[in-house]
Design an enzyme around this catalytic site. Structure first.
Site, PDB file in Angstrom:
ATOM      1  N   ASP A  41       0.806  -1.038   0.014  1.00  0.00           N
ATOM      2  CA  ASP A  41      -0.139  -0.085  -0.022  1.00  0.00           C
ATOM      3  C   ASP A  41       1.079   1.290   0.233  1.00  0.00           C
ATOM      4  OD1 ASP A  41       1.108   0.270   2.627  1.00  0.00           O
ATOM      5  OD2 ASP A  41      -1.040   0.284   3.474  1.00  0.00           O
ATOM      6  N   ASP A  98      -8.177  -7.520   0.085  1.00  0.00           N
ATOM      7  CA  ASP A  98      -7.215  -7.869   1.111  1.00  0.00           C
ATOM      8  C   ASP A  98      -8.056  -7.722   2.281  1.00  0.00           C
ATOM      9  OD1 ASP A  98      -6.604  -4.992   0.704  1.00  0.00           O
ATOM     10  OD2 ASP A  98      -5.741  -5.414   2.603  1.00  0.00           O
ATOM     11  N   CYS A 150     -12.826 -28.521   6.530  1.00  0.00           N
ATOM     12  CA  CYS A 150     -11.471 -28.234   6.074  1.00  0.00           C
ATOM     13  C   CYS A 150     -10.218 -29.010   5.770  1.00  0.00           C
ATOM     14  CB  CYS A 150     -11.270 -27.025   7.099  1.00  0.00           C
ATOM     15  SG  CYS A 150      -9.513 -26.185   6.576  1.00  0.00           S
ATOM     16  N   CYS A 203      -7.281 -28.087   5.826  1.00  0.00           N
ATOM     17  CA  CYS A 203      -5.904 -27.451   6.398  1.00  0.00           C
ATOM     18  C   CYS A 203      -5.181 -28.418   7.391  1.00  0.00           C
ATOM     19  CB  CYS A 203      -6.220 -26.010   6.677  1.00  0.00           C
ATOM     20  SG  CYS A 203      -6.388 -26.046   8.618  1.00  0.00           S
ATOM     21  N   CYS A 211      -6.902 -28.733  10.979  1.00  0.00           N
ATOM     22  CA  CYS A 211      -7.954 -29.569  10.926  1.00  0.00           C
ATOM     23  C   CYS A 211      -7.938 -30.850  10.659  1.00  0.00           C
ATOM     24  CB  CYS A 211      -9.020 -29.013  10.123  1.00  0.00           C
ATOM     25  SG  CYS A 211      -9.651 -27.288  10.200  1.00  0.00           S
ATOM     26  N   HIS A 243      -5.673 -21.821   9.963  1.00  0.00           N
ATOM     27  CA  HIS A 243      -6.887 -22.251   9.484  1.00  0.00           C
ATOM     28  C   HIS A 243      -7.647 -21.104   9.076  1.00  0.00           C
ATOM     29  CE1 HIS A 243     -10.637 -23.707   9.326  1.00  0.00           C
ATOM     30  NE2 HIS A 243     -11.224 -22.641   9.915  1.00  0.00           N
TER      31      HIS A 243
END
Ligand SMILES: [Zn+2]
Length: 402
Positions: free
Chosen positions: A91, A317, A355, A357, A360, A386
């Site tokens: 930014d 974002d 999930c 991931c 999980c 997660h």
């Protein structure tokens, strides 16, 4: 050509596309995790890669104050410094500086502000914000804008929008004159952490320097595969105009007239009601060119990022998934979970049964709750992994649906 954008398919207003940046090809719509100080808090870079993050965001204001732009530049730019081979967006520093309220003073030339770290005085102008972002070396950088506060009256919104338009023109002028000063100008060695970065700007690429750099740092992972020498950063313009549709339209027209390879909608999520955010996003999107990427800054919840992608936003974002994770608030396919609650103390099930991931797959809700209750650093790490996985998967599903 340093940035190309192609729309592959459409569904209603939503578009699925590919944004080719110097360090990565980014599938859109994309969610960009926020790595404020060259770190997505709690998550190592190799795990970000595993999660499928294609582009992450850095904050110029924070990096300018610490460790400083010249340090990052010497170490190969953000890519080399933080060992992140994929794309980065910075930014302009404007939003953070404007968030300082009492600590800043704005005039036509720029903004004088005091560091939140030590109270020291600094000055950002469109030119110095470009200089800082060129030194940091992200793939995509942002024009210096004024984020109009909410609420603001008509005269204030207009004056602020007009200043942003003038600052956009100054940002572009400086960028065009200095865009070849990017720290990743074609030397492989410059991307090696701690080696070879200082002379990268004056030394042409030599194949042997690669081998030498590798010999000097055995076992180090190559931080970044530098792009072709003719590639530069891309500067995006930002549409402001407060909560007024007509001013947003005028801001879009004036920004497009200056001409940028991508356009952002800024100044939202500043305290206004959600319906108003959506209304302004929807009306502003209609004013932006179809063939350029559109970036909505600083939003939102999982439901909102899906909604905005369906309205035709390509890039988003937000600090929400990472910040909420550190406070024990987790987003799952079954809704929000506040992991601190006693009801999870004996819960052997995964955080989110849908999930995939690594959190999980491996840990129970009871364990995550215990880590959080015990104030363990690992709680923040696992929770953030997660939540980011959930956001990135959500966006992946949106892309597949288009
Ligand atoms: Zn998970």
């Amino acid at each position: 050509m340093s940035l190309s954008f192609e729309v592959d398919s459409r569904s209603g207003k939503a578009r699925r596309g590919r944004l080719v940046a110097p360090h990565a090809t980014i599938e859109t719509p994309v969610f960009m995790p926020v790595g404020t100080v060259a770190s997505v808090k709690g998550v190592p870079q190799d795990i970000l890669e595993e999660l499928g993050a294609q582009i992450i965001l850095g904050n110029t204001y924070h990096l300018y104050l610490r460790p400083g732009v010249s340090t990052v530049r010497k170490l190969g730019g953000l890519h080399g410094f933080m060992s992140w081979p994929r794309a980065i967006l910075t930014d302009s520093g404007g939003f953070q500086v404007f968030s300082l309220n009492e600590l800043r003073k704005v005039n036509e030339e720029g903004v004088t502000f005091r560091s939140h770290l030590d109270g020291s005085s600094h000055f950002f102008s469109p030119e110095s914000a470009m200089e800082a972002q060129i030194g940091l070396g992200a793939d995509i950088i942002m024009a210096f804008d004024e984020c109009t506060e909410y609420p603001a009256d008509q005269a204030r919104m207009r004056a602020s929008m007009e200043m942003t338009a003038r600052w956009a023109a100054r940002s572009k002028k400086y960028f065009e004159e200095h865009k070849n000063e990017v720290p990743w100008g074609g030397d492989v060695a410059s991307a090696e952490i701690g080696h070879g970065g200082t002379d990268a700007l004056v030394r042409p690429a030599e194949p042997s320097s690669t081998a030498q750099a590798s010999l000097r740092s055995p076992g180090r992972t190559r931080a970044s595969v530098p792009p072709h020498m003719d590639q530069t950063q891309s500067l995006f313009g930002i549409v402001q105009g407060g909560m007024d549709r007509a001013l947003r339209k005028e801001s879009a027209e004036r920004t497009i007239e200056i001409g940028f390879p991508g356009y952002a909608i800024g100044g939202l999520s500043v305290g206004e009601p959600r319906e108003l955010t959506r209304e302004i996003v929807e009306s502003t999107l209609e004013r932006l060119p179809n063939d350029k990427p559109r970036y909505l800054m600083g939003v939102g919840t999982p439901e909102e990022i899906v909604e905005y992608a369906n309205l035709g936003v390509d890039m988003m974002d937000c600090v929400l998934p990472t910040r909420a994770a550190r406070h024990g608030l987790l987003f799952t396919s079954e809704g929000k979970v506040s992991i601190k609650q006693a009801r999870y103390a004996q819960d052997a099930g995964p955080l989110d049964p849908n999930c995939g991931c690594r959190v999980c797959q491996r840990y129970s809700r009871a364990y995550l709750r215990h880590l959080y209750a015990s104030n363990e650093v690992l709680a923040q790490v696992l929770n953030t992994i997660h939540n980011l996985s959930f956001y990135l998967d959500t966006m992946r599903r949106v892309r597949h649906s288009i």
